[in-house]
Design an enzyme around this catalytic site. Structure first.
Site, PDB file in Angstrom:
ATOM      1  N   SER A  59     -22.827  45.135  -3.712  1.00 19.11           N
ATOM      2  CA  SER A  59     -22.903  45.962  -2.500  1.00 19.11           C
ATOM      3  C   SER A  59     -21.598  45.864  -1.721  1.00 19.11           C
ATOM      4  O   SER A  59     -21.030  44.783  -1.590  1.00 19.11           O
ATOM      5  CB  SER A  59     -24.036  45.479  -1.585  1.00 19.11           C
ATOM      6  OG  SER A  59     -25.253  45.617  -2.237  1.00 19.11           O
ATOM      7  N   HIS A  90     -26.945  53.959  -6.307  1.00 19.18           N
ATOM      8  CA  HIS A  90     -26.315  53.103  -7.316  1.00 19.18           C
ATOM      9  C   HIS A  90     -25.948  53.933  -8.549  1.00 19.18           C
ATOM     10  O   HIS A  90     -26.429  53.675  -9.630  1.00 19.18           O
ATOM     11  CB  HIS A  90     -27.258  51.968  -7.740  1.00 19.18           C
ATOM     12  CG  HIS A  90     -27.403  50.881  -6.723  1.00 19.18           C
ATOM     13  ND1 HIS A  90     -27.288  49.545  -7.022  1.00 19.18           N
ATOM     14  CD2 HIS A  90     -27.661  50.935  -5.404  1.00 19.18           C
ATOM     15  CE1 HIS A  90     -27.466  48.820  -5.934  1.00 19.18           C
ATOM     16  NE2 HIS A  90     -27.703  49.640  -4.934  1.00 19.18           N
ATOM     17  N   TYR A 114     -35.657  43.470 -10.840  1.00 17.31           N
ATOM     18  CA  TYR A 114     -36.769  44.034 -10.055  1.00 17.31           C
ATOM     19  C   TYR A 114     -37.010  45.518 -10.335  1.00 17.31           C
ATOM     20  O   TYR A 114     -38.030  46.071  -9.953  1.00 17.31           O
ATOM     21  CB  TYR A 114     -36.567  43.807  -8.543  1.00 17.31           C
ATOM     22  CG  TYR A 114     -35.336  44.445  -7.937  1.00 17.31           C
ATOM     23  CD1 TYR A 114     -35.241  45.820  -7.751  1.00 17.31           C
ATOM     24  CD2 TYR A 114     -34.277  43.659  -7.510  1.00 17.31           C
ATOM     25  CE1 TYR A 114     -34.125  46.400  -7.192  1.00 17.31           C
ATOM     26  CE2 TYR A 114     -33.150  44.221  -6.947  1.00 17.31           C
ATOM     27  CZ  TYR A 114     -33.082  45.588  -6.795  1.00 17.31           C
ATOM     28  OH  TYR A 114     -31.964  46.148  -6.237  1.00 17.31           O
ATOM     29  N   GLU A 115     -36.074  46.161 -11.008  1.00 19.76           N
ATOM     30  CA  GLU A 115     -36.282  47.572 -11.341  1.00 19.76           C
ATOM     31  C   GLU A 115     -37.249  47.740 -12.503  1.00 19.76           C
ATOM     32  O   GLU A 115     -37.682  48.865 -12.799  1.00 19.76           O
ATOM     33  CB  GLU A 115     -34.936  48.231 -11.672  1.00 19.76           C
ATOM     34  CG  GLU A 115     -34.015  48.307 -10.465  1.00 19.76           C
ATOM     35  CD  GLU A 115     -32.667  48.907 -10.809  1.00 19.76           C
ATOM     36  OE1 GLU A 115     -32.612  50.119 -11.053  1.00 19.76           O
ATOM     37  OE2 GLU A 115     -31.674  48.158 -10.832  1.00 19.76           O
ATOM     38  N   MET A 240     -30.422  38.697  -5.618  1.00 22.45           N
ATOM     39  CA  MET A 240     -31.311  39.224  -6.664  1.00 22.45           C
ATOM     40  C   MET A 240     -30.553  39.623  -7.939  1.00 22.45           C
ATOM     41  O   MET A 240     -31.036  40.443  -8.717  1.00 22.45           O
ATOM     42  CB  MET A 240     -32.080  40.440  -6.119  1.00 22.45           C
ATOM     43  CG  MET A 240     -32.855  40.166  -4.836  1.00 22.45           C
ATOM     44  SD  MET A 240     -33.584  41.654  -4.168  1.00 22.45           S
ATOM     45  CE  MET A 240     -34.051  41.103  -2.511  1.00 22.45           C
ATOM     46  N   ASN A 264     -26.301  38.665   5.355  1.00 20.72           N
ATOM     47  CA  ASN A 264     -27.320  38.349   6.367  1.00 20.72           C
ATOM     48  C   ASN A 264     -27.625  36.864   6.252  1.00 20.72           C
ATOM     49  O   ASN A 264     -27.329  36.249   5.227  1.00 20.72           O
ATOM     50  CB  ASN A 264     -28.613  39.151   6.095  1.00 20.72           C
ATOM     51  CG  ASN A 264     -29.137  38.918   4.679  1.00 20.72           C
ATOM     52  OD1 ASN A 264     -28.655  39.526   3.718  1.00 20.72           O
ATOM     53  ND2 ASN A 264     -30.091  38.024   4.540  1.00 20.72           N
ATOM     54  N   HIS A 276     -32.491  46.307   3.560  1.00 18.92           N
ATOM     55  CA  HIS A 276     -31.478  46.664   2.560  1.00 18.92           C
ATOM     56  C   HIS A 276     -30.315  47.401   3.228  1.00 18.92           C
ATOM     57  O   HIS A 276     -29.149  47.185   2.880  1.00 18.92           O
ATOM     58  CB  HIS A 276     -32.143  47.526   1.486  1.00 18.92           C
ATOM     59  CG  HIS A 276     -31.244  47.935   0.362  1.00 18.92           C
ATOM     60  ND1 HIS A 276     -30.618  47.026  -0.456  1.00 18.92           N
ATOM     61  CD2 HIS A 276     -30.872  49.153  -0.095  1.00 18.92           C
ATOM     62  CE1 HIS A 276     -29.893  47.661  -1.355  1.00 18.92           C
ATOM     63  NE2 HIS A 276     -30.020  48.959  -1.161  1.00 18.92           N
TER      64      HIS A 276
HETATM   65  N1  HPA Z   1     -32.275  37.623  -0.063  1.00 20.47           N
HETATM   66  C1  HPA Z   1     -32.196  38.082  -1.324  1.00 20.47           C
HETATM   67  N2  HPA Z   1     -31.255  38.913  -1.726  1.00 20.47           N
HETATM   68  C2  HPA Z   1     -30.340  39.317  -0.829  1.00 20.47           C
HETATM   69  C3  HPA Z   1     -30.364  38.877   0.490  1.00 20.47           C
HETATM   70  C4  HPA Z   1     -31.383  37.975   0.902  1.00 20.47           C
HETATM   71  O1  HPA Z   1     -31.474  37.543   2.058  1.00 20.47           O
HETATM   72  N3  HPA Z   1     -29.312  39.466   1.127  1.00 20.47           N
HETATM   73  C5  HPA Z   1     -28.679  40.229   0.195  1.00 20.47           C
HETATM   74  N4  HPA Z   1     -29.301  40.135  -0.984  1.00 20.47           N
END
Ligand code: HPA
Length: 301
Positions: A59, A90, A114-115, A240, A264, A276
């Site tokens: 990202s 994406h 996860y997809e 992830m 974050n 997201h």
């Molecule tokens: N958790 C999981 N995946 C992430 C996070 C998070 O806080 N931030 C960006 N990808």
């Protein structure tokens, strides 16, 4: 996140790989290796470019193409059997070209577990880059910061990883053409490449943290209790992606390095709820320094 494409499930999406008489002159060949070879044959049919470094863009690095001399683009959708991201925004393609003088293949977009793809499919792009010729893989991502002292917008060089919460991409029949059955994972992240990143960050005056990356399956963000558990287990950031790609790369003898943008603070560590969009916004804001750090490092590889 809007799902834009329905997954076409193949027999090998779930469960173990079998061997069968394949394309290889009737020699027994694993379904996985056959699929990889089909992708590679397509690659060879459109280019003879041989990259030395692979870069997977996370990202915030979606605009990376401007930092390289692009010679050729290959949309993932053109490659037979290649996993294509279902997450909006994406759009996936390989960019082939030069970062400085270094021949490189850049992945704009990656697929995630996860997809609904199998781990084998998630790491197929990594293995295809090995077939293309890469010796080094540079992994990037956005992640949630866990370590005390980390701040939103920090960069974290990945020094090690915890992948115990996702299935190993190496489960199933071992493809000996790629690597050994029981590969060592003592130095997943290459010590010399880590030193190169440290030196480059210093020279470029870009502050960089270091730490252990933990991969979850996603797609949900974690609960605060899970984050406390991950902290107790030694994780400094959570995301992830990435760890499975690093493992598949090491299995195949590729030298690996990685940088995460702390987009974050992880769940429960700040008053903010996680989204997201916020993750992307922070990563986008830090893209200038991120691109510079990655580019200047690769130029010296
Ligand atoms: N958790 C999981 N995946 C992430 C996070 C998070 O806080 N931030 C960006 N990808």
């Amino acid at each position: 996140m809007k799902i834009t494409q329905k997954l076409k499930l193949e027999p090998w999406h779930h469960g173990y790989y079998n061997t069968r008489k394949g394309l290889n002159g009737g020699k027994r060949m694993s379904v996985l290796y056959e699929k990889l070879e089909t992708c590679y044959k397509y690659y060879q049919s459109v280019t003879d470019f041989v990259p030395r470094v692979g870069l997977i863009l996370g990202s915030g690095l979606g605009g990376y193409a401007k930092n390289m001399k692009v010679e050729k683009e290959i949309p993932y959708g053109d490659i037979p059997g290649f996993p294509v991201s279902t997450v909006q925004g994406h759009d996936g393609k390989f960019l082939l070209g030069y970062i400085g003088d270094v021949p490189a293949v850049v992945m704009k977009g990656r697929v995630h577990y996860y997809e609904g793809y199998s781990m084998q499919d998630v790491v197929l792009p990594t293995r295809l880059m090995k077939r293309m010729g890469i010796e080094i893989l540079f992994l990037t991502n956005a992640s949630g910061g866990i370590k005390k002292g980390f701040q939103v917008g920090d960069f974290m060089m990945i020094t090690d990883q915890i992948s115990s919460f996702v299935p190993s991409p190496l489960i199933g029949e071992n493809v000996s053409e790629l690597g050994e059955r029981f590969p060592d994972m003592t130095h997943i992240y290459d010590p010399d490449l880590m030193n190169l990143i440290r030196k480059t960050a210093e020279r470029e005056n870009i502050a960089i943290q270091e730490g252990v990356y933990l991969q979850t399956t996603g797609p949900n963000f974690e609960s605060p209790a899970e984050i406390r558990m991950y902290a107790a287990l030694g994780a400094d950031a959570v995301g992830m992606s990435t760890a499975c790609e690093a493992m598949a790369a090491r299995h195949a003898g590729i030298r690996v390095c990685g940088i995460s943008c702390i987009s974050n603070m992880a769940s429960g560590l700040s008053d903010e709820e996680l989204s997201h969009l916020d993750v992307q916004a922070v990563a986008d804001k830090r893209s200038g320094d991120f691109e510079r750090l990655v580019t200047k490092t690769i130029e010296q590889m």
